[in-house]
Design a protein around this motif. Structure first.
Motif, PDB file in Angstrom:
ATOM      1  N   UNK A  40      -0.254  -2.917   0.968  1.00 58.23           N
ATOM      2  CA  UNK A  40       0.436  -2.664   2.226  1.00 58.23           C
ATOM      3  C   UNK A  40       1.820  -2.106   1.925  1.00 58.23           C
ATOM      4  N   UNK A  41       2.277  -1.212   2.776  1.00 60.78           N
ATOM      5  CA  UNK A  41       3.663  -0.784   2.671  1.00 60.78           C
ATOM      6  C   UNK A  41       4.514  -1.935   3.188  1.00 60.78           C
ATOM      7  N   UNK A  42       5.597  -2.263   2.510  1.00 63.61           N
ATOM      8  CA  UNK A  42       6.462  -3.351   2.966  1.00 63.61           C
ATOM      9  C   UNK A  42       6.911  -3.049   4.388  1.00 63.61           C
ATOM     10  N   UNK A  43       6.673  -3.994   5.285  1.00 65.15           N
ATOM     11  CA  UNK A  43       7.032  -3.830   6.679  1.00 65.15           C
ATOM     12  C   UNK A  43       5.929  -3.198   7.515  1.00 65.15           C
ATOM     13  N   UNK A  44       4.839  -2.774   6.895  1.00 63.94           N
ATOM     14  CA  UNK A  44       3.747  -2.137   7.634  1.00 63.94           C
ATOM     15  C   UNK A  44       2.716  -3.172   8.057  1.00 63.94           C
ATOM     16  N   UNK A  45       2.042  -2.895   9.148  1.00 63.33           N
ATOM     17  CA  UNK A  45       1.017  -3.806   9.638  1.00 63.33           C
ATOM     18  C   UNK A  45      -0.384  -3.371   9.229  1.00 63.33           C
ATOM     19  N   UNK A  46      -0.534  -2.161   8.703  1.00 64.27           N
ATOM     20  CA  UNK A  46      -1.857  -1.613   8.399  1.00 64.27           C
ATOM     21  C   UNK A  46      -2.091  -1.589   6.893  1.00 64.27           C
TER      22      UNK A  46
ATOM     23  N   UNK B 260      -2.319 -14.226   0.901  1.00 59.98           N
ATOM     24  CA  UNK B 260      -1.205 -14.521   0.004  1.00 59.98           C
ATOM     25  C   UNK B 260      -0.575 -13.231  -0.498  1.00 59.98           C
ATOM     26  N   UNK B 261       0.720 -13.279  -0.697  1.00 61.64           N
ATOM     27  CA  UNK B 261       1.442 -12.190  -1.334  1.00 61.64           C
ATOM     28  C   UNK B 261       1.251 -12.316  -2.839  1.00 61.64           C
ATOM     29  N   UNK B 262       0.789 -11.249  -3.486  1.00 64.57           N
ATOM     30  CA  UNK B 262       0.582 -11.248  -4.936  1.00 64.57           C
ATOM     31  C   UNK B 262       1.788 -10.635  -5.636  1.00 64.57           C
ATOM     32  N   UNK B 263       2.264  -9.499  -5.124  1.00 63.88           N
ATOM     33  CA  UNK B 263       3.419  -8.810  -5.709  1.00 63.88           C
ATOM     34  C   UNK B 263       4.065  -7.959  -4.629  1.00 63.88           C
ATOM     35  N   UNK B 264       5.355  -7.684  -4.791  1.00 63.15           N
ATOM     36  CA  UNK B 264       6.062  -6.862  -3.811  1.00 63.15           C
ATOM     37  C   UNK B 264       7.082  -5.978  -4.497  1.00 63.15           C
ATOM     38  N   UNK B 265       7.681  -5.087  -3.725  1.00 58.92           N
ATOM     39  CA  UNK B 265       8.702  -4.156  -4.224  1.00 58.92           C
ATOM     40  C   UNK B 265       8.160  -3.249  -5.323  1.00 58.92           C
ATOM     41  N   UNK B 266       6.906  -2.818  -5.189  1.00 59.88           N
ATOM     42  CA  UNK B 266       6.278  -1.909  -6.150  1.00 59.88           C
ATOM     43  C   UNK B 266       6.221  -0.510  -5.556  1.00 59.88           C
TER      44      UNK B 266
ATOM     45  N   UNK C 234      10.904   7.162   0.618  1.00 59.18           N
ATOM     46  CA  UNK C 234       9.686   6.465   0.252  1.00 59.18           C
ATOM     47  C   UNK C 234       9.932   4.966   0.255  1.00 59.18           C
ATOM     48  N   UNK C 235       8.941   4.230   0.787  1.00 56.79           N
ATOM     49  CA  UNK C 235       9.074   2.792   0.867  1.00 56.79           C
ATOM     50  C   UNK C 235       8.538   2.098  -0.362  1.00 56.79           C
ATOM     51  N   UNK C 236       8.608   0.795  -0.295  1.00 59.49           N
ATOM     52  CA  UNK C 236       8.024  -0.016  -1.352  1.00 59.49           C
ATOM     53  C   UNK C 236       6.745  -0.646  -0.820  1.00 59.49           C
ATOM     54  N   UNK C 237       5.912  -1.095  -1.748  1.00 65.23           N
ATOM     55  CA  UNK C 237       4.590  -1.607  -1.391  1.00 65.23           C
ATOM     56  C   UNK C 237       4.403  -3.011  -1.950  1.00 65.23           C
ATOM     57  N   UNK C 238       3.465  -3.719  -1.330  1.00 67.05           N
ATOM     58  CA  UNK C 238       3.121  -5.058  -1.787  1.00 67.05           C
ATOM     59  C   UNK C 238       1.603  -5.144  -1.950  1.00 67.05           C
ATOM     60  N   UNK C 239       1.167  -6.072  -2.797  1.00 63.81           N
ATOM     61  CA  UNK C 239      -0.256  -6.348  -2.992  1.00 63.81           C
ATOM     62  C   UNK C 239      -0.526  -7.705  -2.361  1.00 63.81           C
ATOM     63  N   UNK C 240      -1.573  -7.745  -1.535  1.00 69.14           N
ATOM     64  CA  UNK C 240      -1.954  -8.954  -0.830  1.00 69.14           C
ATOM     65  C   UNK C 240      -3.338  -9.395  -1.285  1.00 69.14           C
ATOM     66  N   UNK C 241      -3.639 -10.682  -1.081  1.00 66.46           N
ATOM     67  CA  UNK C 241      -4.942 -11.245  -1.439  1.00 66.46           C
ATOM     68  C   UNK C 241      -5.421 -12.149  -0.304  1.00 66.46           C
ATOM     69  N   UNK C 242      -6.722 -12.101  -0.048  1.00 69.74           N
ATOM     70  CA  UNK C 242      -7.340 -13.028   0.895  1.00 69.74           C
ATOM     71  C   UNK C 242      -8.401 -13.813   0.157  1.00 69.74           C
ATOM     72  N   UNK C 243      -8.359 -15.145   0.275  1.00 72.87           N
ATOM     73  CA  UNK C 243      -9.327 -15.978  -0.431  1.00 72.87           C
ATOM     74  C   UNK C 243     -10.579 -16.217   0.415  1.00 72.87           C
ATOM     75  N   UNK C 244     -11.494 -17.008  -0.127  1.00 68.81           N
ATOM     76  CA  UNK C 244     -12.775 -17.282   0.527  1.00 68.81           C
ATOM     77  C   UNK C 244     -12.618 -17.929   1.900  1.00 68.81           C
TER      78      UNK C 244
END
Length: 63
Positions: A46-52, A16-22, A1-11
């Motif tokens: 997003x899964x760390x390293x994933x494009x989708x 931006x990366x919000x958090x990673x290794x979750x 199982x991989x690790x995941x990150x949370x991303x954010x897009x502004x107006x």
């Protein structure tokens, strides 16, 4: 199982990366928490390293 990150897009479309290794559940919870605040920004997981990206609401998209 991989690790995941949370991303954010502004107006302005900046991303931006919000958090990673979750783990997946923690990343989904965090993204949902930020989405629930009602800001204009968009959050996703997003899964760390994933494009989708995975939607913050946990819905699964078909491949």
């Amino acid at each position: 199982m991989g690790t995941y990150r949370v991303m954010r897009q502004d107006d302005n479309g900046n991303r931006f990366l919000v958090a990673r290794d979750l783990d997946r559940a923690a990343a989904r919870r965090l993204a949902a928490e930020f989405e629930a605040r009602g800001h204009k920004q968009m959050y996703w997981v997003e899964e760390d390293g994933a494009a989708r990206p995975e939607p913050a609401d946990g819905t699964v998209r078909n491949a």
